[in-house]
Design a protein around this motif. Structure first.
Motif, short mmCIF file in Angstrom:
data_model
loop_
_atom_site.label_atom_id
_atom_site.label_comp_id
_atom_site.label_asym_id
_atom_site.label_seq_id
_atom_site.Cartn_x
_atom_site.Cartn_y
_atom_site.Cartn_z
N ALA A 1 -47.31 -12.55 2.75
CA ALA A 1 -46.64 -11.48 3.49
C ALA A 1 -45.14 -11.47 3.21
CB ALA A 1 -46.92 -11.64 4.98
N PHE A 2 -44.53 -12.65 3.26
CA PHE A 2 -43.08 -12.73 3.03
C PHE A 2 -42.73 -12.44 1.57
CE2 PHE A 2 -42.89 -15.33 6.98
CZ PHE A 2 -41.93 -14.58 7.64
N LEU A 3 -43.51 -12.99 0.64
CA LEU A 3 -43.23 -12.75 -0.78
C LEU A 3 -43.34 -11.28 -1.14
CD1 LEU A 3 -45.07 -15.75 -2.47
CD2 LEU A 3 -42.62 -15.37 -2.40
N GLY A 4 -44.41 -10.62 -0.67
CA GLY A 4 -44.59 -9.21 -0.96
C GLY A 4 -43.46 -8.37 -0.42
N THR A 5 -42.97 -8.73 0.77
CA THR A 5 -41.85 -8.00 1.37
C THR A 5 -40.56 -8.26 0.61
OG1 THR A 5 -42.93 -8.17 3.53
CG2 THR A 5 -40.59 -7.59 3.50
N PHE A 6 -40.31 -9.52 0.24
CA PHE A 6 -39.08 -9.86 -0.47
C PHE A 6 -39.03 -9.25 -1.87
CE2 PHE A 6 -38.72 -13.99 2.17
CZ PHE A 6 -38.12 -13.27 3.20
N SER A 7 -40.19 -9.05 -2.50
CA SER A 7 -40.20 -8.51 -3.86
C SER A 7 -39.59 -7.11 -3.92
CB SER A 7 -41.62 -8.48 -4.41
OG SER A 7 -42.43 -7.55 -3.70
N VAL A 8 -39.68 -6.39 -2.82
CA VAL A 8 -39.12 -5.04 -2.77
C VAL A 8 -37.60 -5.07 -2.94
CG1 VAL A 8 -38.81 -3.03 -1.28
CG2 VAL A 8 -41.01 -4.19 -1.36
N PHE A 9 -36.98 -6.17 -2.51
CA PHE A 9 -35.52 -6.27 -2.54
C PHE A 9 -35.00 -7.07 -3.73
CE2 PHE A 9 -36.98 -6.01 1.89
CZ PHE A 9 -36.34 -4.84 2.29
N ALA A 10 -35.87 -7.37 -4.69
CA ALA A 10 -35.45 -8.11 -5.88
C ALA A 10 -34.41 -7.30 -6.65
CB ALA A 10 -36.65 -8.41 -6.77
N GLN A 11 -33.30 -7.96 -6.99
CA GLN A 11 -32.21 -7.26 -7.66
C GLN A 11 -32.32 -7.32 -9.18
OE1 GLN A 11 -29.75 -5.44 -6.00
NE2 GLN A 11 -31.17 -5.84 -4.29
N THR A 12 -33.02 -8.32 -9.69
CA THR A 12 -33.15 -8.46 -11.14
C THR A 12 -34.62 -8.60 -11.51
OG1 THR A 12 -32.94 -10.88 -11.08
CG2 THR A 12 -30.90 -9.59 -11.27
N PHE A 13 -34.92 -8.29 -12.76
CA PHE A 13 -36.30 -8.38 -13.23
C PHE A 13 -36.83 -9.81 -13.25
CE2 PHE A 13 -39.41 -8.50 -16.78
CZ PHE A 13 -40.38 -7.68 -16.21
N PRO A 14 -36.05 -10.83 -13.68
CA PRO A 14 -36.56 -12.21 -13.61
C PRO A 14 -36.90 -12.65 -12.19
CG PRO A 14 -34.67 -12.09 -15.08
CD PRO A 14 -34.76 -10.77 -14.39
N VAL A 15 -36.10 -12.25 -11.21
CA VAL A 15 -36.40 -12.60 -9.82
C VAL A 15 -37.69 -11.94 -9.38
CG1 VAL A 15 -35.63 -12.36 -7.42
CG2 VAL A 15 -33.99 -13.02 -9.20
#
Length: 491
Positions: A120-134
């Motif tokens: 749940a947390f990972l899926g939510t945080f992925s939306v705010f990823a600033q770079t492609f490697p992250v």
């Protein structure tokens, strides 16, 4: 000058070999002469060009935002899109054995709780990823979590089911996978921005986490782990939920020890999981089950390359890939209920393989026939996946059941990767990929007969039960043994 968009593109972007404008290069100098009608046929291949230096304009008629548009995964960076998919698959492949170990070590419910919250947390945080490697890193751990959730949920579900209920529940569980594929098409149709689509598939895991607190831990795992008090408590709780208060009142530690003496003996003498996996009978079963799973996943992923041209509507195509599984998976309930496991699995594997061979000889200019045969093959393999939800666990002792599920998931990841890579061989010999996709299921249909029949048999708890089942089934059953099957369990 009142230039149209077409005029601007004509003087700025060269034409490619397919007489369509290049997507990744532009003229170094504006070619005004191409505005003249008599210059339209001018050979532009000798004009000096350069890569696009000021960004790209994307077609947003289907999706308003994707990871491709966010990080410009086009032209020289186009391979990064495939890389992100490979990293996601790698997470599932690498995490599968780990999920099996953690499930057997810490318990099914504990692992489900931890990784559902993690997902749940990972899926939510992925939306705010600033770079492609992250973004790729987060997706890797998301895939690891998904594999763990799937593996342990299957194990926990089956370990609570009575033998007669397994076909129905296994069919229902398998149908949820196809239903999820159909639902994903609907979500993608509604949410055309990848951020919202990602959130729509991640936020529900917070709800799942809350519901999982209500679940009971596997009593089988608790007993094999030596936690008799907790096992007794969970069994009484389930008995109350089922309206069997009389059974709950009569359950005591002494009764549990008496009924589960074989399991407790296994705990005392075979507590090391390595010893269980090193058993020759277990190794044979692991190898054969993994080969069946490899053949099925290898076939399905290979088939996807021919199914990707279902039509121009990608939402409809995605939905159809899920819909085609529904009737065969519903049919699998009756197959598991009334037919033996081995001939049923052998039939669907051989059917899928022969249908693939038939498609090799059908001309490319008859796409509807090729599509229909391919969908029949995918539907037949869907029946195996439904049956395997139960079949794979009817061979595995409780102590390594989650580990076995992890090995199967690892095999699935390897098969998916190889199934994608095999398509490269098409450039050397056109029918070679389809020959390979058809050969493995046919070989698997033969290998299944090296496993014992498990219809109407309970889940085994110890290695001794698995060995006895394998040994006795290889003996020829007499009519007297068959008549006394429920009493003697000899064959």
């Amino acid at each position: 000058m009142n230039l149209t968009v077409e005029d601007l593109l004509r003087i700025s972007i060269p034409m490619g070999p397919n007489q369509r404008q290049e997507q990744c290069r532009r003229f170094r100098q504006i070619q005004w002469q191409l505005l003249e009608h008599n210059e339209l046929a001018t050979n532009t291949t000798e004009l000096e060009t350069e890569p696009c230096l000021d960004g790209w304009t994307y077609d947003q008629s289907i999706f308003t935002s994707t990871i491709v548009t966010q990080w410009d995964l086009v032209c020289d960076s186009q391979s990064l899109k495939s890389l992100s998919q490979s990293i996601f698959t790698a997470g599932y492949t690498i995490g599968a054995p780990l999920s099996g170990y953690t499930g057997d070590r810490f318990g099914r419910k504990t692992v489900l709780l931890a990784f559902s919250l993690f997902m749940a947390f990972l899926g939510t945080f992925s939306v705010f990823a600033q770079t492609f490697p992250v973004y790729c890193t987060i997706r890797f751990f998301m895939s690891l979590s998904l594999g763990t959730i799937y593996n342990n949920s299957v194990v926990l579900l089956l370990e609570w089911l009575p033998t007669n209920a397994r076909p129905m529940i296994a069919t229902a569980f398998s149908l949820t996978i196809s239903s999820g594929q159909i639902l994903l098409a609907g979500l993608a149709y509604v949410f055309r921005d990848w951020h919202m689509l990602q959130l729509s598939t991640s936020v529900p895991y917070f709800v799942f986490f809350l519901f999982l607190w209500w679940l009971s831990e596997s009593a089988r795992w608790l007993i094999v782990s030596g936690k008799l008090e907790k096992a007794l408590k969970e069994m009484k709780r389930v008995a109350h939920l089922n309206g069997r208060k009389d059974v709950a009142e009569n359950l005591h530690i002494e009764v549990l020890k008496s009924e589960m003496k074989d399991e407790l003996a296994f705990l005392k003498n075979n507590s090391k999981k390595v010893k269980a996996i090193a058993n020759p009978t277990i190794q044979k079963i692991i190898f054969l089950l993994c080969f069946l799973r490899f053949s099925a996943i290898f076939f399905v992923y290979g088939l996807m390359f021919d199914l990707q041209h279902l039509g121009s509507d990608m939402f409809l195509s995605q939905a159809l890939l899920g819909v085609v599984d529904l009737p065969t998976k519903l049919l699998s309930f009756f197959v598991m209920k009334f037919f033996k496991r081995r001939p049923s699995i052998a039939f669907v594997f051989s059917l899928a393989g022969f249908l693939t061979f038939i498609n090799i000889f059908i001309p490319q200019d008859i796409p509807f026939m090729r599509l229909g045969i391919a969908m029949m093959g995918k539907g037949s393999m869907a029946m195996y996946f439904s049956i395997s939800v139960t079949y794979n666990h009817e061979f595995t002792p409780t102590a390594i059941r989650s580990t076995m599920q992890g090995l199967l998931a690892f095999t699935s990841g390897v098969a998916a990767t190889l199934g994608s890579l095999v398509s490269i061989t098409r450039q050397y010999f056109e029918p070679l990929p389809m020959i390979l996709y058809g050969t493995f299921p046919i070989v698997a249909s033969i290998c299944v007969y090296f496993l014992p029949e498990t219809m109407n048999l309970p889940l085994p708890d110890t290695i001794e039960e698995v060995e006895k089942r394998d040994k006795n089934y290889r003996k020829k059953c007499t009519k007297e043994q068959i008549n006394n099957l429920l009493d003697t369990t000899e064959c």
